[in-house]
Design an enzyme around this catalytic site. Sequence first.
Site, PDB file in Angstrom:
ATOM      1  N   CYS A  98       0.863  -1.177   0.000  1.00 57.75           N
ATOM      2  CA  CYS A  98       0.000   0.000   0.000  1.00 57.75           C
ATOM      3  C   CYS A  98       0.900   1.228   0.000  1.00 57.75           C
ATOM      4  CB  CYS A  98      -0.914   0.006   1.226  1.00 57.75           C
ATOM      5  SG  CYS A  98      -2.185   1.294   1.192  1.00 57.75           S
ATOM      6  N   CYS A 134      -0.020   4.258   1.420  1.00 60.80           N
ATOM      7  CA  CYS A 134      -0.409   5.277   2.397  1.00 60.80           C
ATOM      8  C   CYS A 134       0.707   5.640   3.370  1.00 60.80           C
ATOM      9  CB  CYS A 134      -1.669   4.852   3.158  1.00 60.80           C
ATOM     10  SG  CYS A 134      -1.464   3.412   4.224  1.00 60.80           S
ATOM     11  N   LYS A 154     -11.963  -5.369   3.169  1.00 56.21           N
ATOM     12  CA  LYS A 154     -11.381  -4.367   4.066  1.00 56.21           C
ATOM     13  C   LYS A 154     -12.350  -3.196   4.167  1.00 56.21           C
ATOM     14  CE  LYS A 154      -7.325  -1.371   4.672  1.00 56.21           C
ATOM     15  NZ  LYS A 154      -6.026  -0.956   4.091  1.00 56.21           N
ATOM     16  N   ARG A 192     -10.992   7.542   3.504  1.00 58.01           N
ATOM     17  CA  ARG A 192     -10.767   6.451   2.544  1.00 58.01           C
ATOM     18  C   ARG A 192     -12.060   5.718   2.195  1.00 58.01           C
ATOM     19  NH1 ARG A 192      -5.445   4.965   6.032  1.00 58.01           N
ATOM     20  NH2 ARG A 192      -4.076   6.513   5.089  1.00 58.01           N
ATOM     21  N   LYS A 202     -11.012  -7.675   7.329  1.00 58.89           N
ATOM     22  CA  LYS A 202     -10.413  -6.688   8.215  1.00 58.89           C
ATOM     23  C   LYS A 202     -11.389  -5.533   8.416  1.00 58.89           C
ATOM     24  CE  LYS A 202      -6.551  -3.413   8.418  1.00 58.89           C
ATOM     25  NZ  LYS A 202      -5.416  -2.824   7.692  1.00 58.89           N
TER      26      LYS A 202
END
Length: 322
Positions: free
Chosen positions: A119, A121, A193, A215, A246
């Site tokens: 990822c 981020c 997620k 997000r 998740k």
Amino acid sequence: MKRFRPYRETQEIRDLYADVPQLIPGCFIYPYFVTEGCGLRQEIPSMPGVYRFSIDRLLPDVEELPALGIDKILLFGVVDEKEKDERGSAAYRADNVISRAVKAVKARFPGITAITDICLCEYTSHGHCGLLRDRDVDNDATLPLLAEMACRHAAAGADFVAPSAMMDGQVKAIRERLDQEKLPAKILAYSAKYASAFYGPFRDAAASAPSFGDRKTYQMDFRTMRQGLEEIAADIEEGADWIMVKPALAYLDIVYRASKRFPAYPLVAYQVSGEYAMLKNGAAQGFFDETRIFLESLTAIRRAGADYIISYYAKDFVKRNG
């Protein structure tokens, strides 16, 4: 009046729970935050007992795992603010911190299964999981960068790469690139997620909070059920080897449904930072017994159908209940 009868672990009781999957060390995946520098072991205030490690301090901590029977780790990168840019280039450059960490871990502990988070981020100046165009995430432009990041980690020796950016098509892009480069790493997909309030402490740990907005446009609405299962099915079709739900505790219904619908695919549930911090801090306040509350919560995740559990409590759990 009903009389109290002392609890006894009879054969009848053991038979009653025989179909409940047991919590064993091998079902845990232990997450680490790896940072640049040397000699660093920084406790994360919002996550008591969890640290950011430089690679040299990471290795002694990993050394403890085989003796506990834990053989899987998940690595997240943390870089200094000055290393971040709009494209998250520190994530996929040749000398990125996670590739170096994987090489070090696999050289010293070849029996450890190394899983790496994929990822942007943690590496972007804006804190979002993909490239931006006019303050919107550009899904398609992000895919090659995620694939490049995955290849860097796989070439360093990662056993699994775990795309968590929630970009449409990320598993396919990574699978095609891994196959093209003839890299044997498998894919653990963050398939279901959710855009959850339970991620707060993680964003503190990884310095990955978005600088604007949220997000919700690319993570799933917490109210949905069907979408989570559809995302899992899509990731499997694109080439995922393992699948994930998740967070865990607030989504046990999704864990259960996923385990029944996709029994051929190992299912991972992530007991995320907010879940850990909530239980840890509640125990510190004396609201409940720490060992019992984590035993109950982790058992619930396992009982719902998770084959593996990512938990910051894994080491302590094994020590207290092994």
